[in-house]
Design a protein around this motif. Structure first.
Motif, PDB file in Angstrom:
ATOM      1  N   MET A   1       1.119  -1.336   0.064  1.00  0.00           N
ATOM      2  CA  MET A   1      -0.250   0.012   0.085  1.00  0.00           C
ATOM      3  C   MET A   1       0.674   1.248   0.143  1.00  0.00           C
ATOM      4  N   HIS A 122      -3.922  -9.166   5.543  1.00  0.00           N
ATOM      5  CA  HIS A 122      -3.834 -10.154   3.944  1.00  0.00           C
ATOM      6  C   HIS A 122      -2.966 -10.431   3.806  1.00  0.00           C
ATOM      7  N   ASP A 149       4.478  -6.724   5.950  1.00  0.00           N
ATOM      8  CA  ASP A 149       3.285  -6.295   5.165  1.00  0.00           C
ATOM      9  C   ASP A 149       3.204  -7.299   3.828  1.00  0.00           C
ATOM     10  N   ASP A 150       2.107  -8.329   4.694  1.00  0.00           N
ATOM     11  CA  ASP A 150       1.499  -8.206   5.841  1.00  0.00           C
ATOM     12  C   ASP A 150       1.009  -8.943   7.073  1.00  0.00           C
ATOM     13  N   GLU A 183      -4.829  -9.269  -2.260  1.00  0.00           N
ATOM     14  CA  GLU A 183      -4.870  -7.275  -1.785  1.00  0.00           C
ATOM     15  C   GLU A 183      -3.747  -6.772  -2.617  1.00  0.00           C
ATOM     16  N   GLU A 184      -1.994  -7.367  -3.183  1.00  0.00           N
ATOM     17  CA  GLU A 184      -1.372  -6.549  -3.700  1.00  0.00           C
ATOM     18  C   GLU A 184      -1.799  -6.324  -5.051  1.00  0.00           C
ATOM     19  N   ASP A 209      -2.997  -3.276   8.272  1.00  0.00           N
ATOM     20  CA  ASP A 209      -2.410  -3.425   7.292  1.00  0.00           C
ATOM     21  C   ASP A 209      -1.494  -1.820   7.016  1.00  0.00           C
TER      22      ASP A 209
END
Ligand SMILES: [Zn+2]
Length: 442
Positions: A1, A122, A149-150, A183-184, A209
């Motif tokens: 993120m 995630h 992460d994460d 998520e990524e 996150d």
């Protein structure tokens, strides 16, 4: 993120509309201010927070264990199975993995299923298969891809659950703990998209996150990404002069795109990130391709930009064909990235509770509201109040093989998350939930 501070004028311009299920949970700061002192002075809560702190070393050890189970995009299965096993060991015999690969646990409250809060972290990393995920430790700092992460978010959930169960904490609302996939980048939030398709009764959402407890992400930056492939007949640069060129068409498109204007607020951006094409210096290019990234804090602006940009690309192809009086050049436009934008109002209970909880665990710490692209984008885009908060500790070099983590006051992450959860979901017999029960979403 990635994240940045958001303009408060824009945030304030949007107002959260929540429907009430029962009683009268007031919204905003005053409601949080009323519940907060009751929660933080409750003896069982105080003991639960202390347990989270005592469990700090075990939590960090688990974080390293999880990091060493590789979880490349679309290949989170082994890590998901381990996470499921840990949830089962914590007493959730019904924990399961859904069709998309998300690990899902339901911790029932006493309120008959309302309100329902999701707390997620995630499972996936950005790192491809074969990446060395061995955790290397030096002078109290650990280095490993995905250590923060994460993996930190995943153990934050475990730490919270462990302490809640040990102290028999009963909430009024239900809590669903989710270890989600996709998520990524490449995942495009596929885990959350599937989850919210399958569960239409969610009232609030918290993603763990990132690390710092000094921020609350309440704005979801949306993005659309395209690959555009220009194709023509190709030919010798001298003998077949007169044919349209894939590279010339792409060049026309890029020149137009470069001059696009977008608003600063809500921040809306674009770039042609990569270009490829051609076969040799003396050949009219038969193929050229480019990847384009567009982002905005507003879905409306994102769609406006997208419509204009796609139009320019088609126009460029038409111009190249017209230049040579042909129709042999074409473009294929492929959507390769799709994340919705959204916002949770700054005065909504989810945001206020996440801010307020910080003062209990780290008094005096200033909290900023930020925009980022995280799992919260999906619920935000559906109008479900959502925030993304950190799991505690320090770290950096995100998405690089040199990602590092330092367990400095890591326990503040799970402590802060727990207080946020308790304020939102209510402590049975002590406080009412601040989260408003919604009608099922469409
Ligand atoms: Zn992340």
């Amino acid at each position: 993120m990635n994240s940045r501070r958001i303009g408060t004028a824009f945030a304030a311009a949007l107002v959260l509309v929540a429907t009430k299920a029962d009683a009268d949970p007031p919204s905003g700061a005053s409601a949080v201010d009323a519940v907060y002192p009751v929660i933080v002075s409750n003896a069982v809560v105080v003991k639960t927070l202390a347990d989270i702190k005592s469990d700090d070393d075990a939590t960090f050890a688990e974080q390293k264990r999880i990091t060493e189970i590789a979880a490349p995009p679309y290949k989170e299965k082994v890590r998901a199975e381990y996470y499921l096993k840990r949830m089962q060991e914590l007493g959730f015999k019904d924990a399961s993995i859904d069709g998309e690969g998300n690990v899902i646990v339901l911790r029932k409250g006493t309120g008959g299923g309302r309100p329902k809060l999701v707390v997620a972290a995630h499972l996936d990393t950005v790192f491809p298969e074969g990446t060395d995920v061995t955790v290397k430790e030096k002078d109290g700092t650990v280095v490993a891809p995905g250590i923060g992460d994460d993996a930190r978010g995943l153990v934050t959930l475990l730490s919270i659950i462990k302490a809640m169960n040990a102290n028999n904490i009963a909430t009024v609302g239900d809590i669903m703990f989710v270890g989600d996939v996709g998520e990524e980048e490449l995942g495009n939030l596929r885990g959350m998209k599937a989850f919210f398709r399958d569960h239409t009764d969610i009232d609030g959402f918290i993603s763990i996150d990132g690390l710092g407890i000094d921020r609350v992400v309440n704005q979801g930056t949306g993005s659309h990404r395209y690959e555009m492939i220009f194709t023509g007949p190709g030919g010798h640069s001298f003998h077949e002069f007169g044919l349209p060129s894939a590279i010339h068409a792409m060049g026309r498109a890029i020149a137009e795109i470069a001059d696009l204007q977008t608003p600063a607020e809500p921040k809306t951006t674009f770039t042609v990130g990569t270009v490829k094409g051609g076969t040799s210096v003396n050949a009219i290019a038969a193929e050229a391709r480019m990847a384009v990234d567009m982002r905005s804090d507003s879905t409306e602006e994102l769609l406006k930009l997208e419509a204009r940009l796609l139009d320019l690309v088609k126009q460029a192809v038409a111009e190249e064909n017209a230049r040579w009086k042909t129709d042999k050049l074409t473009v294929e436009i492929k959507l390769i990235g799709d994340r919705p934008a959204g916002l949770t109002a700054a005065d909504s209970p989810v945001v206020r509770a996440a801010e307020k909880a910080v003062s209990a665990v780290a008094g005096g710490q200033k909290v900023t509201l930020e925009g980022a692209s995280t799992d919260s984008n999906q619920p935000m885009s559906l109008g479900i109040p959502a925030v993304t908060i950190g799991g505690g500790g320090q770290g950096g070099n995100w998405h690089s093989r040199n990602e590092w983590y330092k367990p400095v006051d890591g326990y503040l992450g799970p402590q802060r998350a727990l207080l946020t959860i308790l304020m939102l979901q209510g402590l049975d017999g002590v406080t009412k939930p601040l989260l408003a029960g919604r009608q099922a979403t469409k």
